[in-house]
Design an enzyme around this catalytic site. Structure first.
Site, short mmCIF file in Angstrom:
data_model
loop_
_atom_site.label_atom_id
_atom_site.label_comp_id
_atom_site.label_asym_id
_atom_site.label_seq_id
_atom_site.Cartn_x
_atom_site.Cartn_y
_atom_site.Cartn_z
N PRO A 103 0.83 -1.20 0.00
CG PRO A 103 0.08 -0.95 2.20
CD PRO A 103 0.79 -1.91 1.29
CB CYS A 104 0.41 4.56 -1.58
SG CYS A 104 1.06 4.34 -3.22
CD GLN A 105 0.28 1.66 5.38
OE1 GLN A 105 -0.85 1.38 4.98
NE2 GLN A 105 0.70 1.36 6.57
#
Length: 382
Positions: free
Chosen positions: A98-100
């Site tokens: 995920p883009c975190q």
């Protein structure tokens, strides 16, 4: 890494062509990407995910027990040891991160502080140390076209600096036989600047909701069909069931509730949008699927009719887990583990297996022929 018996053992295999193509799956989730690679003839040596429920689903279907943990607590050597392979031995490393971002205080990597440091870039750093032939990522379209591009820029720098040739684009799963409109960023990199390509569409005509689910037997809200524990529908209040009964079949939504019943069933937010003629995507809430189109994107919230167009085209209920899984292109032998609500989350978070299979098949075309030698001995010793 533990191998277990699973439902995938029933799949037919061309054993002559499936040997010696090894992959590992980071952020493996319930196993959608891995299933596609299995179908294309790759063999899994290991997986990692922090979600225990998804890991249990992966184990029961793929036949590999994932490492359950936070990837920021592992370095490349840790992962290679867990997977039982040497540096450079993997054909493919998969990462659907995920883009975190992540806190430097929570990870064991000495990475310079940078607001672009995310789990996406971290997985690229790990890949560089593991040296697979191919690196595959799947993510939201905004990673490469939009609001999250700064994170992709950082990751692209890492891959290019390590000598990997990179190809990326936004692909629609419907172009690969998935009965669902689902646009995702697909990134494939290959070491030493060798030729790498994304797959071309595999179907001319998109599969539809009718193609996917019309043969499944009817069930009521809250009911599980006796022949299939996954063909289970969420329960609804009687008010919601009555409301759905006023929504036209085959693509209707709350906006199409006849005027005599609008006062009873329209919420204040619905009335406001109708007055201002400002629907946007809100028109899909409490929406029935269209029989003869691919579905919209199946998300982790597809258990709830208020979250999108997730109502059956004709029956007065939300789609069942089996229907949602078919719309993701999972086979009927696939079962989800954990509590009921997590089945929808695991399914919605997964990469559609048919899209994954198209990616894997393209890599298999490009993969060099190798002697089995110690690579096969290593795999058989796991």
């Amino acid at each position: 890494m533990t191998h277990v018996d699973s439902a995938k053992d029933t799949m037919e295999r061309d054993t002559e062509s499936t040997e010696d193509l090894l992959y590992a799956d980071l952020f493996s989730g319930a196993g959608g990407m891995s299933l596609g690679f299995e179908e294309a003839g790759f063999q899994c040596v290991g997986a990692l995910d922090k979600n225990k429920k998804a890991a249990k689903t992966y184990e029961s279907n793929i036949g590999i027990e994932p490492v359950v943990g936070d990837i920021t607590e592992f370095d490349a050597e840790d992962l290679l040891d867990e997977f039982g392979v040497e540096r450079g031995e993997l054909d493919v490393l998969i990462s659907c991160a995920p883009c975190q971002g992540f806190s430097q205080h929570r990870n064991k990597h000495n990475i310079e502080h940078d607001e672009r440091n995310t789990l996406v870039s971290l997985s690229a750093e790990l890949m560089v140390e593991m040296e697979p032939e191919f690196f595959v990522m799947e993510n939201v379209p905004e990673l490469v076209r939009g609001s999250k591009e700064k994170y992709w820029d950082r990751t692209y720098e890492i891959l290019k600096r390590a000598g990997y040739l990179v190809r990326f684009d936004v692909l629609n799963a419907a172009d690969f036989g998935v009965p669902q409109r689902r646009n995702r960023a697909i990134i494939v990199a290959r070491k030493e600047g060798r030729k790498v390509e994304l797959p071309a569409p595999t179907v001319e005509n998109h599969q539809t909701v009718r193609d996917a689910i019309v043969d499944l037997p009817p069930v009521e809200a809250g009911e599980t069909h006796p022949s299939d524990p996954m063909h289970r529908a969420p329960n609804h209040t009687q008010r919601i069931i009555n409301m759905l009964g006023h929504i036209p079949n085959d693509g209707g939504s709350w906006m199409d509730i006849p005027e005599p019943h609008q006062e009873e069933y329209w919420l204040d937010s619905m009335k406001k949008r109708a007055r201002n003629d400002n629907m946007g995507s809100f028109c899909d809430t409490y929406g029935r699927m269209h029989w003869d189109r691919p579905s919209g994107t199946i998300t982790r919230k597809s258990s709830t009719p208020s979250c999108g167009r997730y109502v059956h085209p004709e029956q007065d209920r939300n789609i069942t887990v089996r229907e949602a899984a078919r719309l993701q292109s999972f086979p009927d032998w696939w079962n989800f583990e954990g509590p009921f609500v997590s089945w929808y989350e695991q399914n919605g978070n997964a990469v559609p297996p048919k899209l994954a299979e198209a990616i894997a098949s393209k890599l298999r075309e490009l993969a060099p022929n190798r002697e089995k030698g110690t690579r096969q001995m290593t795999f058989e010793s796991l």
